[in-house]
Design a protein around this motif. Structure first.
Motif, mmCIF file in Angstrom:
data_model
loop_
_atom_site.group_PDB
_atom_site.id
_atom_site.type_symbol
_atom_site.label_atom_id
_atom_site.label_comp_id
_atom_site.label_asym_id
_atom_site.label_seq_id
_atom_site.Cartn_x
_atom_site.Cartn_y
_atom_site.Cartn_z
ATOM 1 N N GLU A 144 50.182 40.298 38.127
ATOM 2 C CA GLU A 144 50.605 39.956 39.490
ATOM 3 C C GLU A 144 49.369 39.734 40.371
ATOM 4 O OE1 GLU A 144 52.122 38.916 42.709
ATOM 5 O OE2 GLU A 144 53.573 39.362 41.128
ATOM 6 N N PRO A 145 49.205 38.535 40.990
ATOM 7 C CA PRO A 145 48.033 38.277 41.834
ATOM 8 C C PRO A 145 47.850 39.277 42.967
ATOM 9 C CG PRO A 145 49.172 36.230 41.349
ATOM 10 C CD PRO A 145 50.037 37.330 40.816
ATOM 11 N N LEU A 146 48.954 39.734 43.579
ATOM 12 C CA LEU A 146 48.843 40.718 44.648
ATOM 13 C C LEU A 146 48.249 42.024 44.118
ATOM 14 C CD1 LEU A 146 49.312 41.743 47.504
ATOM 15 C CD2 LEU A 146 51.678 42.283 46.850
ATOM 16 N N HIS A 147 48.651 42.406 42.906
ATOM 17 C CA HIS A 147 48.110 43.632 42.322
ATOM 18 C C HIS A 147 46.621 43.492 42.016
ATOM 19 C CE1 HIS A 147 52.422 44.802 40.840
ATOM 20 N NE2 HIS A 147 52.259 44.953 42.149
ATOM 21 N N ARG A 148 46.208 42.289 41.651
ATOM 22 C CA ARG A 148 44.776 42.057 41.444
ATOM 23 C C ARG A 148 44.007 42.293 42.736
ATOM 24 N NH1 ARG A 148 45.238 36.109 38.618
ATOM 25 N NH2 ARG A 148 46.683 36.680 36.930
ATOM 26 N N ALA A 149 44.543 41.740 43.809
ATOM 27 C CA ALA A 149 43.876 41.888 45.108
ATOM 28 C C ALA A 149 43.845 43.350 45.542
ATOM 29 C CB ALA A 149 44.592 41.038 46.149
ATOM 30 N N ILE A 150 44.942 44.069 45.348
ATOM 31 C CA ILE A 150 44.990 45.489 45.725
ATOM 32 C C ILE A 150 43.970 46.292 44.908
ATOM 33 C CG2 ILE A 150 46.430 47.581 45.665
ATOM 34 C CD1 ILE A 150 48.847 45.777 46.273
ATOM 35 N N LEU A 175 39.165 48.715 32.680
ATOM 36 C CA LEU A 175 40.168 47.887 33.353
ATOM 37 C C LEU A 175 39.530 47.090 34.489
ATOM 38 C CD1 LEU A 175 43.271 47.348 33.290
ATOM 39 C CD2 LEU A 175 43.461 49.030 35.139
ATOM 40 N N ARG A 176 39.847 45.788 34.525
ATOM 41 C CA ARG A 176 39.369 44.922 35.599
ATOM 42 C C ARG A 176 40.560 44.351 36.351
ATOM 43 N NH1 ARG A 176 36.883 42.386 31.264
ATOM 44 N NH2 ARG A 176 38.072 40.499 31.810
ATOM 45 N N SER A 177 40.282 43.799 37.513
ATOM 46 C CA SER A 177 41.379 43.273 38.337
ATOM 47 C C SER A 177 42.080 42.097 37.658
ATOM 48 C CB SER A 177 40.850 42.842 39.707
ATOM 49 O OG SER A 177 39.881 41.814 39.570
ATOM 50 N N ASP A 178 41.316 41.278 36.892
ATOM 51 C CA ASP A 178 41.959 40.128 36.258
ATOM 52 C C ASP A 178 42.834 40.505 35.073
ATOM 53 O OD1 ASP A 178 39.959 40.805 34.498
ATOM 54 O OD2 ASP A 178 38.905 38.890 34.599
ATOM 55 N N HIS A 179 42.888 41.796 34.729
ATOM 56 C CA HIS A 179 43.827 42.246 33.700
ATOM 57 C C HIS A 179 45.256 42.353 34.254
ATOM 58 C CE1 HIS A 179 40.344 44.210 31.301
ATOM 59 N NE2 HIS A 179 40.591 42.998 30.869
ATOM 60 N N ALA A 209 47.102 41.952 28.986
ATOM 61 C CA ALA A 209 46.175 40.902 29.414
ATOM 62 C C ALA A 209 45.519 40.242 28.202
ATOM 63 C CB ALA A 209 45.105 41.495 30.333
ATOM 64 N N MET A 210 45.204 41.053 27.185
ATOM 65 C CA MET A 210 44.607 40.497 25.974
ATOM 66 C C MET A 210 45.597 39.571 25.274
ATOM 67 S SD MET A 210 42.519 42.365 22.912
ATOM 68 C CE MET A 210 43.762 43.611 22.596
ATOM 69 N N ARG A 211 46.865 39.946 25.233
ATOM 70 C CA ARG A 211 47.877 39.086 24.612
ATOM 71 C C ARG A 211 48.014 37.769 25.379
ATOM 72 N NH1 ARG A 211 53.082 42.775 24.089
ATOM 73 N NH2 ARG A 211 53.993 40.745 23.532
ATOM 74 N N ARG A 212 47.952 37.825 26.700
ATOM 75 C CA ARG A 212 48.016 36.593 27.490
ATOM 76 C C ARG A 212 46.804 35.697 27.205
ATOM 77 N NH1 ARG A 212 49.639 40.304 31.531
ATOM 78 N NH2 ARG A 212 47.633 40.129 32.620
ATOM 79 N N GLU A 213 45.639 36.329 27.071
ATOM 80 C CA GLU A 213 44.430 35.553 26.779
ATOM 81 C C GLU A 213 44.512 34.908 25.407
ATOM 82 O OE1 GLU A 213 40.786 33.769 27.404
ATOM 83 O OE2 GLU A 213 42.205 34.709 28.798
ATOM 84 N N LEU A 214 45.095 35.618 24.450
ATOM 85 C CA LEU A 214 45.277 35.046 23.112
ATOM 86 C C LEU A 214 46.185 33.819 23.162
ATOM 87 C CD1 LEU A 214 45.690 38.286 20.946
ATOM 88 C CD2 LEU A 214 43.777 36.685 20.889
#
Length: 497
Positions: free
Chosen positions: A54-60, A47-51, A122-127
């Protein structure tokens, strides 16, 4: 979370539809990590932050990862120091939001499930993003960008999504590794010829190498005229001819004595390659076939051999100037659609890297190609046989037998290869060294030429998991055919008294 929602990727809504996401799963996972930092280690390998949606959750997640990886505690108290204090998250201040995440956290046991759910979304969004890019590229295609390149680029991006989103197995025990090693040894013990790899069809060479090993990069090198393409073609044909497709409904895996072969012929056309194969199989000179200088019986023999071998799983791609990315994309596609057990590339110096566009450094480009070929062999778990030229310095010395240092752009090729085979035929050089007639040198030369006639040395210059040495094979140049020396020149029969 109104303010935070406004910071989301503008691609979060497309055609009136919201991109797939699960805010609650993200909150539950972050809360679990805040309560017990051990939860981070359960998801950190995939798991990476860009997965996170929510941008705030990425930062956290980024801040938590930085703290935990430096052996510090990630908690609502330590996190707020590294995040903007004036954030308004649906009417909550940042400290209040972090405290709520921790208070509503689930158990650590559910962390992996939530992490995988976040990764899948996240994979579905990338697709969706890739599909949108493909559509836009097709609408706004440049004149110099053919559709085939767009297809290959799309395949590459799709494959990268599949690979980066794969959940790795992580560490495995030594016991599991030992089991795999013993299983491989058992397969070699039970197999005819005691081979652990894919048989080349040349028994003397297999005896030295144990066959072509999965994930190995095998380099076949030689000067022009030595027969390196003929050797690679013979091996590819032998492997494809010996393949037996698994029977429908069979639950067991058949013992592999052959395989499906992808042959990337960057130098010759598919028709030229097929001519070599049919000449070798029918024992009719390839030059005679090209000129049409054959009898009716010869033509009938060609048609007969064609019927016998036309269904073998040997797939030829004769596109010139392929990049390592294109080779990888096409090999993956073939494995997905039909299966794949061996890749042959003829030859490395005719491939292109991506670096040539920005820096015309051929050594760097060849390094990229060999690193890519080795990575592809490991990724697909198949052996890759790649041909390579030798530098001209071989011609400038008395001893013509090649060495590892003779490989053109030798550093990366020698380093990345698991096996390096040199093809050497003394007969080729002796023919151009004929002394004057009637001299003692002429007699010695004639004897040496006769001894080397129809023979080729396969010099194993490097073998990462086996011995080096030399294998003598028979070579019939008119048929472009390599074979075992004993089979081509059997000993005379002497009946017992």
């Amino acid at each position: 979370m109104a303010k935070a929602a406004a910071q989301r990727d503008p691609m979060s809504v497309m055609s009136g539809r919201t991109m797939p996401h699960n805010i609650e799963a993200e909150q539950a996972l972050l809360g679990a990590i805040l309560v017990n930092n051990e939860a981070f280690y359960r998801v950190s390998d995939f798991l990476r932050s860009d997965h996170f949606f929510e941008p705030l959750h990425r930062a956290i997640f980024d801040v938590m990862a930085g703290l935990i990886e430096t052996n510090k505690v990630a908690s609502p108290i330590t996190l707020k120091t590294f995040l903007p204090p004036d954030l308004d998250v649906a009417g909550l201040s940042l400290p209040q939001y972090l405290a709520r995440l921790a208070a509503e956290a689930t158990t650590v046991l559910n962390a992996v499930d939530y992490g995988r759910a976040i990764c899948d979304l996240a994979m579905r969004r990338e697709l969706i993003n890739i599909a949108d890019d493909i559509r836009n590229a097709a609408f706004d295609s440049a004149v110099d960008c053919p559709p085939r390149e767009q297809v290959e680029d799309a395949e590459q991006r799709l494959y990268e999504v599949a690979e980066t989103s794969r959940f790795g197995s992580g560490f495995e025990t030594f016991d599991a590794a030992l089991t795999q090693a013993i299983d491989k040894a058992a397969l070699a013990y039970q197999r005819d010829g005691k081979l652990s790899g894919l048989p080349t069809g040349l028994k003397d060479l297999d005896a030295k190498m144990g066959g072509l090993q999965p994930s190995d990069l095998i380099i076949i090198a030689g000067r022009p005229g030595m027969g390196k393409t003929s050797l690679a073609t013979n091996i590819a044909f032998n492997v494809a001819r010996a393949y037996e497709a698994p029977r429908e409904g069979s639950s067991s895996t058949p013992e592999m004595s052959g395989g499906i072969v992808a042959f990337f012929s960057l130098e010759m056309s598919s028709e030229q390659l097929a001519t070599r194969v049919i000449a070798e199989q029918s024992k009719i000179s390839s030059s005679s076939i090209r000129r049409g200088d054959i009898s009716e019986n010869d033509f009938d023999a060609l048609v007969q051999r064609r019927q016998e071998i036309r269904r073998i799983p040997l797939y030829i791609d004769s596109t010139g100037g392929l990049t390592i990315g294109q080779v990888a994309a096409r090999a993956r596609r073939l494995k997905r659609q039909r299966g794949l057990h061996l890749i042959v590339v003829d030859y490395i110096q005719l491939m292109q890297g991506t670096s040539h566009r920005v820096a015309p450094n051929r050594v760097r480009e060849v390094t990229e190609i060999t690193v890519g070929l080795k990575a592809l062999a490991k990724e697909l778990n198949v052996p890759i046989v790649a041909l390579s030229q030798l530098s001209r310095q071989v011609e400038n010395r008395e001893e013509k037998r090649p060495q590892l240092s003779d490989l053109r752009e030798s550093g990366s090729i020698e380093q990345d290869a698991d096996v390096v085979l040199f093809v050497f035929r003394d007969e080729y050089y002796l023919k151009g060294q004929e002394p004057p007639a009637g001299t003692a040198a002429r007699i010695a030369w004639a004897a040496e030429l006769e001894a080397s006639r129809g023979k080729a040395e396969i010099i194993i210059g490097k073998q990462r998991h086996g011995p080096t040495g030399t294998v003598i094979l028979s070579f019939q140049g008119e048929f472009t055919r390599f074979s075992d020396l004993a089979a081509a020149h059997p000993l005379p029969y002497h009946p017992s008294p």
